[in-house]
Structures are given as structure tokens and as C-alpha cells.
Design a protein around this motif. Structure first.
Motif, mmCIF file in Angstrom:
data_model
loop_
_atom_site.group_PDB
_atom_site.id
_atom_site.type_symbol
_atom_site.label_atom_id
_atom_site.label_comp_id
_atom_site.label_asym_id
_atom_site.label_seq_id
_atom_site.Cartn_x
_atom_site.Cartn_y
_atom_site.Cartn_z
ATOM 1 N N LYS A 241 2.682 5.989 -7.154
ATOM 2 C CA LYS A 241 1.609 6.981 -7.305
ATOM 3 C C LYS A 241 0.655 6.598 -8.434
ATOM 4 N N VAL A 242 0.237 5.318 -8.418
ATOM 5 C CA VAL A 242 -0.744 4.810 -9.367
ATOM 6 C C VAL A 242 -1.781 3.999 -8.599
ATOM 7 N N SER A 243 -2.899 3.710 -9.246
ATOM 8 C CA SER A 243 -3.928 2.889 -8.619
ATOM 9 C C SER A 243 -3.589 1.412 -8.762
ATOM 10 N N GLN A 244 -4.231 0.601 -7.945
ATOM 11 C CA GLN A 244 -4.057 -0.849 -8.051
ATOM 12 C C GLN A 244 -4.524 -1.323 -9.422
ATOM 13 N N GLU A 245 -5.602 -0.729 -9.926
ATOM 14 C CA GLU A 245 -6.139 -1.099 -11.235
ATOM 15 C C GLU A 245 -5.127 -0.803 -12.347
ATOM 16 N N TYR A 246 -4.508 0.362 -12.302
ATOM 17 C CA TYR A 246 -3.496 0.710 -13.306
ATOM 18 C C TYR A 246 -2.330 -0.273 -13.241
ATOM 19 N N LEU B 82 2.504 1.679 -3.572
ATOM 20 C CA LEU B 82 1.519 2.200 -4.538
ATOM 21 C C LEU B 82 1.265 3.690 -4.336
ATOM 22 N N LYS B 83 1.043 4.067 -3.086
ATOM 23 C CA LYS B 83 0.631 5.443 -2.775
ATOM 24 C C LYS B 83 1.780 6.453 -2.839
ATOM 25 N N ASN C 99 -2.354 -3.389 -12.130
ATOM 26 C CA ASN C 99 -2.794 -4.696 -12.630
ATOM 27 C C ASN C 99 -2.885 -4.733 -14.151
ATOM 28 N N ARG D 82 0.833 -1.215 0.000
ATOM 29 C CA ARG D 82 0.000 0.000 0.000
ATOM 30 C C ARG D 82 0.862 1.256 0.000
#
Length: 71
Positions: A61-66, A56-57, A68, A53
Motif C-alpha cells: 500500500k505504497v507508491s512506486q516512488e516511495y 504494491l497496491k 524506490n 502491481r
């Protein structure tokens, strides 16, 4: 949670520059957000939830979806 190898694959596919290759892989990316940096372990294990976490944050600096969709 992803493995360290998946984080490395993300960096390679998303245009991050590996600027140092020692006991870890060191990546950086320069873009409109400035300079982002991350360090990738050479280990093969899964990244622990709390650490993932934070990566990522604060580093990618991207979303989990991006993430994946890129790996």
C-alpha cells in the motif's frame, strides 16, 4: 521491475517486522493503516509485472516512488 531481494530490503528498511522465516520471508507492519502483510520469495529473479502491481497496491500500500526511495 524489482527483484525479490529488493522487496526484502524495502521491508527491512521501512520498519516491517519479519514474523516468519521459512521457505519465504513473511513480513507485517502495524501502523495507522492497520496491519499490512507481505510474503517475500527467497528467489533471486525479478518480480513479474502483474504480481508486482498487486503487491504494491494490496500488500505494501505504497507508491512506486516511495518504494524506490526506500530501497
Amino acid at each position: 521491475m524489482p527483484k525479490w531481494s529488493e522487496l526484502k530490503r524495502f521491508c527491512d528498511r521501512d520498519g516491517w517486522e519479519m514474523y516468519k522465516n521459512t521457505d519465504h520471508y513473511y513480513y507485517r507492519k502495524r501502523d495507522s493503516q492497520g496491519i499490512r502483510q507481505t510474503k517475500v520469495s527467497r528467489g533471486s529473479k525479478q518480480i513479474k509485472d502483474h504480481l508486482w502491481r498487486e503487491i504494491l497496491k494490496k500488500q505494501l500500500k505504497v507508491s512506486q516512488e516511495y518504494f524506490n526511495n526506500t530501497i
